[in-house]
Enzyme design. Sequence first.
Site, PDB file in Angstrom:
ATOM      1  N   GLY A 122       9.871 -13.202 -26.151  1.00  0.00           N
ATOM      2  CA  GLY A 122       9.232 -14.365 -25.551  1.00  0.00           C
ATOM      3  C   GLY A 122      10.215 -15.372 -24.984  1.00  0.00           C
ATOM      4  CG  HIS A 123       8.590 -18.967 -23.360  1.00  0.00           C
ATOM      5  ND1 HIS A 123       7.357 -18.453 -23.677  1.00  0.00           N
ATOM      6  CD2 HIS A 123       8.599 -20.224 -23.855  1.00  0.00           C
ATOM      7  CE1 HIS A 123       6.659 -19.364 -24.323  1.00  0.00           C
ATOM      8  NE2 HIS A 123       7.387 -20.447 -24.448  1.00  0.00           N
ATOM      9  CG  ASN A 124      12.351 -21.455 -24.111  1.00  0.00           C
ATOM     10  OD1 ASN A 124      12.822 -21.277 -22.994  1.00  0.00           O
ATOM     11  ND2 ASN A 124      11.384 -22.326 -24.333  1.00  0.00           N
TER      12      ASN A 124
END
Length: 363
Positions: A258-260
């Site tokens: 997932g993002h980050n």
Amino acid sequence: MPQTVASIARMLGLVAEGEVGLTVTGVAEPALAGPGDLAFAGNPEYAAELDKGQARAALLWAGADWRGLGLAAAILAERPRYAMAGISRLFDPGPEIAPGIHPSAVIDPSAEIGASAAIGPFVVIGRDVQIGPRARIGAHTSIAEGCRIGADVLLYPRVTICARVEIGARFICQPGAVIGGDGFSFVTPEKSAAEEVRQTLGQRGALHPQAWARIASLGGVVIGDDVEVGANTTIDRGTVRATMIGSGTKLDNLVQVGHNAQIGRDCLLCGQVAIGGSARIGDRVVLGGKGGVTDNIIVGDDVVAGAATVILSNAPAGRALFGTPAIKMEQQIEAWKYMRRLGRLFAQVAELREAATRARDKD
């Protein structure tokens, strides 16, 4: 390429005994090995299958009685499975990608392609891309604008690398992977039902409809050296800062990052693992297949999580985890032992209850 038993052992720093001039043309399991194969029989259980095949040479454990196994030659290793990694590299031709740039490839004039590149049919390389020397890029792969990719990369067919992704040297990416797609990030004008439930652990307030607003992904993806990404794996770009994958980390097929998310060095993420947004994974973490890490938590260095383990809270360094929600592996195994005994326990309680009832009735 054919190799002699002696040359294989010499290249890997191993001991070869017997008729070491024998030529080997491939590697096979003991029961399926032909006379030109090197059989992999790294332990006595595998070696018991040698008489079902036709191998004349085998990779065995140190001190193995290769003559007693009917072999003409053997390579002996303290850790045969590790030796197999080197042997497999010697015999792996990799995908067939012709040297040079295929006429059907579409490459922006501003892109910089390193020396000795092999770029297959229908590859698309965008504006201001930089690719290091000796890259091998399979058919139908797409590399969008602003990407920076290091030396000696191998991209199998149909890999998609989105804009402004940075990748180090010796990167290997299997077919169908997508690196740098937008993160899954949405918000409502007021606190959403999901936020409320997460905060209260189940208590619901007044229900009212709200629409989701999309949060654009402005960050990128940064991947270190010697990283491998499996088929149909996806790594989302960050919302503002980059999603990061540390050097030496290996991602299996169908992994979702997932993002980050921040993943450390030399991690091993097995098939269908999902990493939530903004999770932080330490170095040398191993996550078994179908496992997961929820968003915004920290998993310490050297954590090992068994298959289908879902980590829902911070995990201390060095912890072995199992189950959903994840707890110490030994505690989870003990709990399952107790659960398997529940039927017997209920039957015993019922017998005691009957006995107590009969005794009371007699009185």
